[in-house]
Structure formats: C-alpha cells, structure tokens
Design a protein around this motif. Structure first.
Motif, mmCIF file in Angstrom:
data_model
loop_
_atom_site.group_PDB
_atom_site.id
_atom_site.type_symbol
_atom_site.label_atom_id
_atom_site.label_comp_id
_atom_site.label_asym_id
_atom_site.label_seq_id
_atom_site.Cartn_x
_atom_site.Cartn_y
_atom_site.Cartn_z
ATOM 1 N N UNK A 4 -5.786 0.229 -10.326
ATOM 2 C CA UNK A 4 -5.196 0.936 -9.189
ATOM 3 C C UNK A 4 -6.241 1.204 -8.109
ATOM 4 N N UNK A 5 -7.445 1.581 -8.514
ATOM 5 C CA UNK A 5 -8.515 1.830 -7.543
ATOM 6 C C UNK A 5 -8.845 0.558 -6.768
ATOM 7 N N UNK A 6 -8.984 -0.550 -7.468
ATOM 8 C CA UNK A 6 -9.299 -1.821 -6.795
ATOM 9 C C UNK A 6 -8.171 -2.199 -5.835
ATOM 10 N N UNK A 7 -6.944 -2.044 -6.251
ATOM 11 C CA UNK A 7 -5.790 -2.340 -5.388
ATOM 12 C C UNK A 7 -5.842 -1.471 -4.122
ATOM 13 N N UNK A 8 -6.104 -0.179 -4.300
ATOM 14 C CA UNK A 8 -6.200 0.730 -3.154
ATOM 15 C C UNK A 8 -7.381 0.414 -2.249
ATOM 16 N N UNK A 9 -8.537 0.063 -2.850
ATOM 17 C CA UNK A 9 -9.718 -0.297 -2.056
ATOM 18 C C UNK A 9 -9.453 -1.530 -1.205
ATOM 19 N N UNK A 10 -8.858 -2.545 -1.800
ATOM 20 C CA UNK A 10 -8.580 -3.776 -1.065
ATOM 21 C C UNK A 10 -7.625 -3.488 0.091
ATOM 22 N N UNK A 11 -6.587 -2.697 -0.158
ATOM 23 C CA UNK A 11 -5.652 -2.350 0.915
ATOM 24 C C UNK A 11 -6.372 -1.601 2.030
ATOM 25 N N UNK A 12 -7.242 -0.673 1.669
ATOM 26 C CA UNK A 12 -8.002 0.100 2.661
ATOM 27 C C UNK A 12 -8.915 -0.817 3.479
ATOM 28 N N UNK A 13 -9.628 -1.707 2.821
ATOM 29 C CA UNK A 13 -10.541 -2.609 3.516
ATOM 30 C C UNK A 13 -9.783 -3.585 4.418
ATOM 31 N N UNK A 14 -8.634 -4.063 3.963
ATOM 32 C CA UNK A 14 -7.852 -5.015 4.762
ATOM 33 C C UNK A 14 -7.267 -4.380 6.018
#
Length: 133
Positions: free
Chosen positions: A7-17
């Motif tokens: 979940x953290x990785x999914x959220x990080x990627x969304x934030x960075x994108x």
C-alpha cells in the motif's frame, strides 16, 4: 493484517506521478518501475529494496524503501535534480492507499554517483515511512 508495504509503494508512486517537476524530469507519464522495460528511455526511477517491521507498541509499521534514479546525462546534474524533486515531493506527504496511511514519510539518505564505466549516473534514495491502518 493489510499489506502495508504494498500500500505504501502504491501511494508513493501515485504521489510521485502527480508532481510537475518529476514529469518534466522523468517524462509524462512518469517513468517509474520496479523493473525497467527493454529499451526504456532515460532517466527513470526504480522502486527497489524494501524492509518493514512492526514498531514496539503495535499499530505502526516502519518501512525503509530504496528508490534509484538512473540517468545517462553527462555528469550527475540530472540524477541530483530527480533526487531533489523526490525529496521535496515526499517530505511528510499525505500518502494513503488501500486503507493504509503514512504517519511519517521522508527521504533520509541520498547518494549520487557515476557508474564505473561513466555511462550512467545514479541517485540512490532511502525513504523512511511509518504506516498505520
């Protein structure tokens, strides 16, 4: 128990994108993967090693993730720019995905260097986060 790291990785990627500075540096759509496709354009960001552990007292999970920028720009300027943009975008960011939210988040270490053949520059960033449901 939920998959906090996923979940953290999914959220990080969304934030960075969602960051304009990173789009300018890493293309639109932003080139961020856990494995670059064959013939991938440079620069790009890789999601690498991850460690997670439950913190004493329960309820919080501590994560340490590695993000790496690969660049073919002469010198380290481009890799440094990506690292700076990632650091700024993640500093105490409100990241949430799949019912898991980060209660603290930030880049705690950055190492920028040239590869031994001088064909690539790398920015390796260590991200620390604590998550809860």
């Amino acid at each position: 128990m939920k998959d906090h790291e996923g979940a953290l990785i999914k959220g990080l990627i969304a934030r960075l994108k969602g960051d304009g500075a990173l789009k300018a540096l890493l293309g639109d759509p932003i080139r961020i993967w856990d494995e670059p496709p064959a013939g991938a354009a440079f620069p790009y960001l890789l999601v690498g090693r991850g460690e997670s552990r439950e913190l004493a007292g329960g309820g919080l999970i501590e994560h340490r993730l590695t993000l790496s920028c690969a660049s073919r720009f002469r010198g380290t300027e481009e890799a440094r720019a990506v690292a700076a943009a990632v650091r700024a975008r993640l500093a105490d960011a409100p990241v949430e995905a799949d019912g898991v939210r980060a209660v603290s988040l930030g880049v705690v270490f950055t190492d920028v260097f040239r590869s031994s053949d001088l064909k690539r520059a790398w920015a390796v960033m260590r991200v620390r986060a604590a998550t809860e449901e």
